[in-house]
Enzyme design. Sequence first.
Site, mmCIF file in Angstrom:
data_model
loop_
_atom_site.group_PDB
_atom_site.id
_atom_site.type_symbol
_atom_site.label_atom_id
_atom_site.label_comp_id
_atom_site.label_asym_id
_atom_site.label_seq_id
_atom_site.Cartn_x
_atom_site.Cartn_y
_atom_site.Cartn_z
ATOM 1 N N ARG A 18 -14.589 15.298 -21.578
ATOM 2 C CA ARG A 18 -15.925 15.908 -21.453
ATOM 3 C C ARG A 18 -16.999 14.847 -21.249
ATOM 4 O O ARG A 18 -17.833 14.959 -20.339
ATOM 5 C CB ARG A 18 -16.245 16.774 -22.667
ATOM 6 C CG ARG A 18 -15.430 18.063 -22.700
ATOM 7 C CD ARG A 18 -15.725 18.885 -23.933
ATOM 8 N NE ARG A 18 -15.381 18.098 -25.116
ATOM 9 C CZ ARG A 18 -15.962 18.208 -26.299
ATOM 10 N NH1 ARG A 18 -16.935 19.069 -26.492
ATOM 11 N NH2 ARG A 18 -15.572 17.472 -27.307
ATOM 12 N N ASN A 36 -14.614 22.602 -23.753
ATOM 13 C CA ASN A 36 -13.211 22.863 -24.062
ATOM 14 C C ASN A 36 -12.999 24.361 -24.164
ATOM 15 O O ASN A 36 -13.863 25.087 -24.634
ATOM 16 C CB ASN A 36 -12.824 22.221 -25.390
ATOM 17 C CG ASN A 36 -12.710 20.715 -25.306
ATOM 18 O OD1 ASN A 36 -12.567 20.148 -24.235
ATOM 19 N ND2 ASN A 36 -12.764 20.068 -26.450
#
Length: 82
Positions: A18, A36
Amino acid sequence: MPVARFRIAGRVQGVGFRAATRAEGARLGLAVQVGNRADGTVEVTAGGDTGAIEALARWLQHGPPLARVVRVDRLPAVPEAT
């Protein structure tokens, strides 16, 4: 502004995916959201220049060094209503 969504599968959680995706998006001048998902994938939404989006799409094929990308799916730009 063009927008694209991607879902990335493989070893993509717990490996800095990320943060690295946000950094790559910023480097390309894109507005990027990364999250996520419960199924172990990561979903990315990117908006900006079409060429920059395509550059990010290529980067997502491998991601950061600790990631092991198995699949990148391009999703409809707007989530489908359920």
